[in-house]
Write an enzyme that holds these catalytic residues in place. Structure first.
Site, PDB file in Angstrom:
ATOM      1  CG  HIS A   1      96.256 -37.194 -56.262  1.00  0.00           C
ATOM      2  ND1 HIS A   1      96.611 -38.341 -55.588  1.00  0.00           N
ATOM      3  CD2 HIS A   1      95.491 -36.486 -55.416  1.00  0.00           C
ATOM      4  CE1 HIS A   1      96.086 -38.312 -54.376  1.00  0.00           C
ATOM      5  NE2 HIS A   1      95.391 -37.198 -54.238  1.00  0.00           N
TER       6      HIS A   1
ATOM      7  CG  ASP B   1     100.078 -39.884 -55.969  1.00  0.00           C
ATOM      8  OD1 ASP B   1      99.226 -39.088 -56.404  1.00  0.00           O
ATOM      9  OD2 ASP B   1     100.832 -39.615 -55.011  1.00  0.00           O
TER      10      ASP B   1
ATOM     11  CG  ASP C   1      93.628 -39.033 -51.022  1.00  0.00           C
ATOM     12  OD1 ASP C   1      93.752 -38.385 -52.060  1.00  0.00           O
ATOM     13  OD2 ASP C   1      94.308 -38.830 -49.998  1.00  0.00           O
TER      14      ASP C   1
ATOM     15  CD  GLU D   1      97.808 -34.490 -53.346  1.00  0.00           C
ATOM     16  OE1 GLU D   1      97.361 -33.515 -52.743  1.00  0.00           O
ATOM     17  OE2 GLU D   1      97.861 -35.624 -52.819  1.00  0.00           O
ATOM     18  CD  GLU D   2      98.080 -38.779 -51.122  1.00  0.00           C
ATOM     19  OE1 GLU D   2      98.532 -38.160 -50.140  1.00  0.00           O
ATOM     20  OE2 GLU D   2      96.873 -38.961 -51.335  1.00  0.00           O
TER      21      GLU D   2
ATOM     22  CG  ASP E   1      92.462 -35.079 -53.523  1.00  0.00           C
ATOM     23  OD1 ASP E   1      92.006 -36.157 -53.113  1.00  0.00           O
ATOM     24  OD2 ASP E   1      93.666 -34.757 -53.427  1.00  0.00           O
TER      25      ASP E   1
ATOM     26  CG  HIS F   1      96.431 -40.862 -46.441  1.00  0.00           C
ATOM     27  ND1 HIS F   1      97.480 -39.979 -46.356  1.00  0.00           N
ATOM     28  CD2 HIS F   1      95.764 -40.524 -47.565  1.00  0.00           C
ATOM     29  CE1 HIS F   1      97.436 -39.134 -47.382  1.00  0.00           C
ATOM     30  NE2 HIS F   1      96.400 -39.452 -48.130  1.00  0.00           N
TER      31      HIS F   1
HETATM   32 ZN   LIG Z   1      94.437 -36.635 -52.403  1.00  0.00          ZN
END
Ligand SMILES: [Zn+2]
Length: 415
Positions: free
Chosen positions: A83, A85, A146, A180-181, A203, A386
């Site tokens: 992903h 994003d 990520d 995705e997030e 991922d 994150h």
């Molecule tokens: Zn991810």
């Protein structure tokens, strides 16, 4: 096989993370933020430069591409997915990557905020990274490994396979998704167009890890209806919905059934949003468990708690709305054991120790699995995601590329 090849994953990664692609949970458009397309467009262009002729980005920001088969065998079509994003939890604007060469266990102080320190004692995975080159952000933003690590690794895989025709493989599909997030990564995906039999999301974290289980997940919205009256003349009449909401929340167990008190295979009931006035109050919960049946148990428990509490407020009422979010992908993967078997073999051929893990969350892969594309999650090397301390090593990224190269060959050999 790799002696003459110069891996490109890190070089690509360092460029991609400087493009802000944060998704937005409050947005109802697809993609949730237009800026995600800034990266998707570049990826489509670079895939064309690599030599994949059918590459394109669609109107929703999904990138599709094909690496044609170079074998006479009938091999299942394998898709690699990542992903574009980054998480809304932490800023992704103006990411300044720093490469810390030849890491030796020292504290890594991030230059733009000295309170952000990456310490071996707090991140024991760093013990496996001695002598490696660690990439971090500068202290003000997340890094974006990520999942731009996964993106860069898949790009490098394409580059490798086009340049090394001696490596035999079936048809390989590439898929890059937005959002995705915020749980919408598969909202506009076209699996028919993709035309793959099995997939792997890139991922995951630790080198050698393979994830074949995710939570099963529901959302529960509880709407409490109180009784409103003029506060000056409310005696014996008013029932304040916000106060009931407070009681519901404070009655939740403190030592179990919560994210802050559970790990491993234990699930939870987690209030994520509270919204209300005296007359009406809404609490949004997320419910998580590895067993789909376990979700129902937790929902029944929550409903019973609320029913009992509301007995003391006969004039108040409540609604209890359950929405399915996603399901444990193991239910699907168990029907196609070769998907996991091939990945295990590839990880071992890469000289890594296999680590089977379950994800205390969901992935695009859990949704894709139930949409008809069985899709476990392979490691990409991302760590402390994150957060401003997010990091990744160049060596782990290259191992992920190597693992995919082995994986496409394992599928070809076994066909
Ligand atoms: Zn991810």
């Amino acid at each position: 096989m790799f002696s003459n090849y110069k891996f490109t994953a890190a070089e690509r990664f360092l460029r991609y993370i400087q493009i802000d692609t944060q998704s937005d949970p409050q947005s109802s458009s697809h993609p949730t933020t237009e800026k995600q397309k800034d990266l998707s467009r570049i990826l489509a262009d670079e895939l064309k430069q690599i030599g994949l002729t059918d590459t394109h980005m669609d109107e929703w920001g999904y990138v599709y591409a094909t690496i044609p088969s170079n074998t006479n065998k009938e091999v299942p079509v394998i898709c690699f997915c990542a992903h574009v994003d980054t998480a809304p939890d932490c800023s992704g604007t103006g990411v300044k990557p720093i490469v810390h060469k030849n890491y030796q266990g020292q504290d890594i102080v991030l230059p733009d905020d000295h309170s952000q320190v990456l310490r071996l004692s707090e991140y024991p995975y760093l013990q496996t990274q001695m002598g490696n080159d660690i990439i971090t952000a500068s202290g003000l933003t997340l890094l974006g490994s990520d999942d731009k690590a996964g993106v860069a690794e898949i790009m490098d895989l394409a580059n490798f396979l086009i340049k090394n025709k001696g490596v035999k493989h079936g048809t390989i599909k590439i898929l890059f998704t937005p959002d995705e997030e915020v749980g919408k990564g598969t909202a506009k995906v076209d699996l028919k167009k993709l035309g793959a039999d099995f997939g792997y999301t890139l991922d995951g974290g630790e080198a050698g890890s393979l994830e074949d289980e995710t939570f099963s997940a529901d959302g529960v919205q509880v709407i409490i209806h109180g009784v409103i009256a003029h506060p000056g003349y409310a005696k014996g009449k008013m029932i304040n919905a916000m106060k009931i909401a407070g009681e519901i929340l404070s009655a939740l167990p403190k030592d179990r059934l919560s994210p802050e008190s559970t790990e491993g295979k234990r699930g939870f009931i987690h209030p994520v949003r509270l919204d209300g006035v005296a007359e009406k109050c809404t609490i949004d919960f997320i419910i998580r468990d590895f067993e789909t049946a376990g979700l129902k148990k937790k929902e029944d428990y929550l409903r019973t708690q609320i029913e009992e509490l509301l007995r003391t407020y006969p004039k108040a009422s409540f609604e209890f709305i359950v929405t399915e979010q996603y399901r444990n992908m193991k239910e699907v993967l168990d029907l196609h054991p070769q998907v996991i078997e091939c990945a295990k073999e590839a990880i071992e051929r890469s000289g890594l120790t296999l680590k089977m893990e379950s994800i205390r969350g969901g992935t695009d892969g859990s949704r894709l699995s139930f949409m008809g594309l069985p899709c476990p999650n392979l490691f990409a090397g991302e760590q402390a995601i994150h957060s401003k301390l997010e990091f990744i090593s160049i060596q782990d990224m290259n191992k992920a590329v190597e693992t995919m190269i082995h994986l496409v060959q394992v599928w070809e050999e076994k066909s």
